[in-house]
Write a protein that holds these residues in place. Structure first.
Motif, PDB file in Angstrom:
ATOM      1  N   GLY A 102     -18.267 -18.238   7.913  1.00 43.35           N
ATOM      2  CA  GLY A 102     -17.436 -17.052   7.486  1.00 43.35           C
ATOM      3  C   GLY A 102     -17.199 -16.088   8.598  1.00 43.35           C
ATOM      4  O   GLY A 102     -18.260 -15.954   9.474  1.00 43.35           O
ATOM      5  N   ASN A 103     -16.149 -15.235   8.493  1.00 42.87           N
ATOM      6  CA  ASN A 103     -15.961 -14.266   9.456  1.00 42.87           C
ATOM      7  C   ASN A 103     -16.573 -12.958   9.167  1.00 42.87           C
ATOM      8  O   ASN A 103     -16.624 -12.818   7.757  1.00 42.87           O
ATOM      9  N   ILE A 104     -17.009 -12.375   9.996  1.00 46.56           N
ATOM     10  CA  ILE A 104     -17.901 -11.178   9.867  1.00 46.56           C
ATOM     11  C   ILE A 104     -17.174 -10.069   9.355  1.00 46.56           C
ATOM     12  O   ILE A 104     -17.443  -9.133   8.523  1.00 46.56           O
ATOM     13  N   TRP A 105     -15.661 -10.158   9.269  1.00 44.45           N
ATOM     14  CA  TRP A 105     -14.784  -9.277   8.702  1.00 44.45           C
ATOM     15  C   TRP A 105     -14.543  -9.397   7.424  1.00 44.45           C
ATOM     16  O   TRP A 105     -13.656  -8.767   6.725  1.00 44.45           O
ATOM     17  N   ALA A 106     -15.152 -10.584   6.828  1.00 46.79           N
ATOM     18  CA  ALA A 106     -14.646 -10.714   5.326  1.00 46.79           C
ATOM     19  C   ALA A 106     -15.094  -9.659   4.445  1.00 46.79           C
ATOM     20  O   ALA A 106     -16.368  -9.428   4.530  1.00 46.79           O
ATOM     21  N   PRO A 107     -14.435  -9.100   3.668  1.00 49.98           N
ATOM     22  CA  PRO A 107     -14.705  -7.758   2.733  1.00 49.98           C
ATOM     23  C   PRO A 107     -15.618  -8.245   1.696  1.00 49.98           C
ATOM     24  O   PRO A 107     -15.664  -9.451   1.138  1.00 49.98           O
ATOM     25  N   GLU A 108     -16.503  -7.495   1.263  1.00 53.99           N
ATOM     26  CA  GLU A 108     -17.300  -7.538  -0.059  1.00 53.99           C
ATOM     27  C   GLU A 108     -16.602  -6.804  -1.073  1.00 53.99           C
ATOM     28  O   GLU A 108     -16.490  -7.442  -2.208  1.00 53.99           O
ATOM     29  N   VAL A 109     -15.730  -5.659  -0.804  1.00 54.06           N
ATOM     30  CA  VAL A 109     -14.819  -4.880  -1.667  1.00 54.06           C
ATOM     31  C   VAL A 109     -13.604  -4.673  -1.090  1.00 54.06           C
ATOM     32  O   VAL A 109     -13.803  -4.102   0.052  1.00 54.06           O
ATOM     33  N   VAL A 110     -12.496  -4.711  -1.741  1.00 55.15           N
ATOM     34  CA  VAL A 110     -11.412  -4.104  -1.195  1.00 55.15           C
ATOM     35  C   VAL A 110     -10.888  -3.391  -2.127  1.00 55.15           C
ATOM     36  O   VAL A 110     -10.600  -3.537  -3.411  1.00 55.15           O
ATOM     37  N   VAL A 111     -10.474  -1.921  -1.705  1.00 52.64           N
ATOM     38  CA  VAL A 111     -10.052  -0.785  -2.623  1.00 52.64           C
ATOM     39  C   VAL A 111      -8.609  -1.062  -2.530  1.00 52.64           C
ATOM     40  O   VAL A 111      -7.828  -0.804  -1.601  1.00 52.64           O
ATOM     41  N   GLU A 112      -7.727  -1.428  -3.515  1.00 51.18           N
ATOM     42  CA  GLU A 112      -6.410  -1.627  -3.791  1.00 51.18           C
ATOM     43  C   GLU A 112      -5.885  -0.119  -4.048  1.00 51.18           C
ATOM     44  O   GLU A 112      -6.581   0.716  -4.279  1.00 51.18           O
ATOM     45  N   LYS A 113      -4.604  -0.043  -3.731  1.00 53.52           N
ATOM     46  CA  LYS A 113      -4.081   1.041  -3.942  1.00 53.52           C
ATOM     47  C   LYS A 113      -4.149   1.848  -5.015  1.00 53.52           C
ATOM     48  O   LYS A 113      -4.407   3.138  -5.224  1.00 53.52           O
ATOM     49  N   GLU A 114      -4.122   1.189  -6.206  1.00 55.54           N
ATOM     50  CA  GLU A 114      -4.193   1.815  -7.682  1.00 55.54           C
ATOM     51  C   GLU A 114      -5.532   2.395  -7.661  1.00 55.54           C
ATOM     52  O   GLU A 114      -5.748   3.520  -8.143  1.00 55.54           O
ATOM     53  N   LEU A 115      -6.785   1.644  -7.385  1.00 57.93           N
ATOM     54  CA  LEU A 115      -7.996   2.267  -7.286  1.00 57.93           C
ATOM     55  C   LEU A 115      -8.197   3.557  -6.415  1.00 57.93           C
ATOM     56  O   LEU A 115      -8.842   4.411  -6.589  1.00 57.93           O
ATOM     57  N   ALA A 116      -7.556   3.460  -5.250  1.00 59.02           N
ATOM     58  CA  ALA A 116      -7.603   4.516  -4.096  1.00 59.02           C
ATOM     59  C   ALA A 116      -7.034   5.829  -4.936  1.00 59.02           C
ATOM     60  O   ALA A 116      -7.469   6.859  -4.751  1.00 59.02           O
ATOM     61  N   ILE A 117      -5.553   5.674  -5.539  1.00 60.62           N
ATOM     62  CA  ILE A 117      -5.169   6.669  -5.967  1.00 60.62           C
ATOM     63  C   ILE A 117      -5.953   7.262  -7.122  1.00 60.62           C
ATOM     64  O   ILE A 117      -6.259   8.584  -7.403  1.00 60.62           O
ATOM     65  N   ALA A 118      -6.737   6.294  -8.010  1.00 56.21           N
ATOM     66  CA  ALA A 118      -7.689   6.854  -9.328  1.00 56.21           C
ATOM     67  C   ALA A 118      -8.844   7.452  -8.687  1.00 56.21           C
ATOM     68  O   ALA A 118      -9.496   8.776  -9.067  1.00 56.21           O
ATOM     69  N   LEU A 119      -9.549   7.000  -7.706  1.00 59.18           N
ATOM     70  CA  LEU A 119     -10.470   7.714  -6.985  1.00 59.18           C
ATOM     71  C   LEU A 119     -10.261   9.156  -6.231  1.00 59.18           C
ATOM     72  O   LEU A 119     -11.103   9.959  -6.480  1.00 59.18           O
ATOM     73  N   ILE A 120      -9.255   9.237  -5.678  1.00 57.52           N
ATOM     74  CA  ILE A 120      -8.819  10.414  -5.244  1.00 57.52           C
ATOM     75  C   ILE A 120      -8.302  11.394  -6.124  1.00 57.52           C
ATOM     76  O   ILE A 120      -8.817  12.590  -6.139  1.00 57.52           O
ATOM     77  N   ASN A 121      -7.595  10.893  -7.118  1.00 57.47           N
ATOM     78  CA  ASN A 121      -7.175  11.957  -8.301  1.00 57.47           C
ATOM     79  C   ASN A 121      -8.396  12.481  -8.914  1.00 57.47           C
ATOM     80  O   ASN A 121      -8.425  13.753  -9.324  1.00 57.47           O
ATOM     81  N   LYS A 122      -9.434  11.665  -9.188  1.00 59.15           N
ATOM     82  CA  LYS A 122     -10.466  11.981 -10.082  1.00 59.15           C
ATOM     83  C   LYS A 122     -11.405  12.999  -9.303  1.00 59.15           C
ATOM     84  O   LYS A 122     -11.903  13.886  -9.819  1.00 59.15           O
ATOM     85  N   GLN A 123     -11.650  12.635  -7.959  1.00 56.03           N
ATOM     86  CA  GLN A 123     -12.633  13.559  -7.274  1.00 56.03           C
ATOM     87  C   GLN A 123     -11.834  14.940  -6.606  1.00 56.03           C
ATOM     88  O   GLN A 123     -12.425  15.888  -6.176  1.00 56.03           O
ATOM     89  N   PHE A 124     -10.603  14.638  -6.344  1.00 57.77           N
ATOM     90  CA  PHE A 124      -9.787  15.654  -5.333  1.00 57.77           C
ATOM     91  C   PHE A 124      -8.482  15.953  -6.275  1.00 57.77           C
ATOM     92  O   PHE A 124      -7.441  15.585  -5.519  1.00 57.77           O
TER      93      PHE A 124
END
Length: 303
Positions: free
Chosen positions: A2-24
């Motif tokens: 496998g490629n070393i850049w293969a992700p374990e987790v990808v934060v999609e836009k909806e999750l990014a919005i939720a995380l930012i809104n909740k903490q900031f």
């Protein structure tokens, strides 16, 4: 493999919005767009003012915590701008790693650089690395900066993987530069890495530099690989960016170094560029591919 850049987790836009809104919640998101991804992070621009980086792999999550403490401490010691965190996202049930938000830095990745453009970058880049490598490790006491545990300059550890990527590149793109790189890789032997402990960026290449419209260096970004190690890790940029006949101009500012460091720097440059080329093909990033290919030819040119 496998490629070393293969992700374990990808934060999609909806999750990014939720995380930012909740903490900031004070941010009040008006706009958010993905502006890139790397081996280690997914990156979003928020309100065209801030940039948030979300780790994609475990190792990136650990290093994010280093950035949070280190970058504010060293920013005033460097002659070129670096991204300094202003929002410190905490790991939670929603997302298992820390994440950071930075003020947006103007500039774009260098591309289509002329000889004159490259010459203009020599002085600022040399001054930047001289300042970075001169930071006292003793003054970083209490800052969780790791030592190099990945063997970034270990030729024996990395040669087979580099050869595999080069074989793939040669099949897909019948270019002399890949043939030359394969010959270089086949011929290089183990080099004992001298014991040297300096603060290094760890992943310094064109993709982690920003320039303005005049192709002047404005910022060094993506400090996810920052660590205490050997200066050759960063000096690889001398080989990938600066033509052979102008490298002495860099060292006139940075200071002289030894032949072992120079050969290790060349190896690191070639290795990094081969990885970038394979990554660019996988992600269909034509601009990065062409720039890395040009840089590889420069790295292999005689010193």
């Amino acid at each position: 493999m496998g490629n070393i850049w293969a992700p374990e987790v990808v934060v999609e836009k909806e999750l990014a919005i939720a995380l930012i809104n909740k903490q900031f919640p004070e941010l009040s998101i008006q706009s958010i767009k993905e502006i890139g991804e790397g081996f280690d992070n997914t990156i979003y621009a928020v309100n065209d003012i801030y940039v948030f980086r979300f780790p994609r792999r475990e190792i990136a999550g650990e290093l994010m915590e280093t950035e949070a403490v280190l970058l504010p401490k060293i920013q005033q010691l460097l002659p070129i701008k670096i991204p300094v965190p202003v929002f410190f996202g905490q790991k939670s049930q929603d997302y298992r790693w820390s994440f950071l938000g930075y003020s947006y830095l103007e500039g774009k990745m260098p591309h289509k650089l002329t000889q004159e453009n490259r010459t203009k970058l020599i002085g600022p880049l040399a001054a930047f690395l001289k300042a970075l490598h001169s930071i006292s490790i003793k003054d970083l006491k209490g800052v969780p900066v790791p030592y190099d545990k990945l063997g970034r300059l270990d030729i024996g550890k990395r040669k087979a993987g580099m050869m595999e990527k080069l074989e793939d590149l040669c099949l897909l793109d019948n270019s002399q530069v890949f043939e030359k790189a394969r010959d270089y890789c086949q011929g290089i032997e183990h080099i004992e890495v001298p014991c040297e402990h300096v603060l290094v960026h760890g992943d310094l290449h064109l993709g982690n530099m920003l320039v303005n419209e005049g192709k002047e260096l404005t910022a060094i970004i993506d400090w996810g690989d920052v660590h205490i190690g050997h200066s050759a890790v960063d000096l690889a940029i001398v080989y990938s960016l600066i033509p052979a006949e102008e490298r002495e101009a860099f060292y006139a500012v940075y200071g002289k170094t030894d032949s072992v460091t120079l050969e290790l720097a060349r190896f690191k440059a070639v290795y990094t560029l081969v990885l970038l080329l394979a990554y660019a093909l996988d992600k269909k990033e034509l601009l990065l591919y062409e720039e890395a290919k040009t840089s590889l030819a420069i790295a292999l040119s005689s010193s």
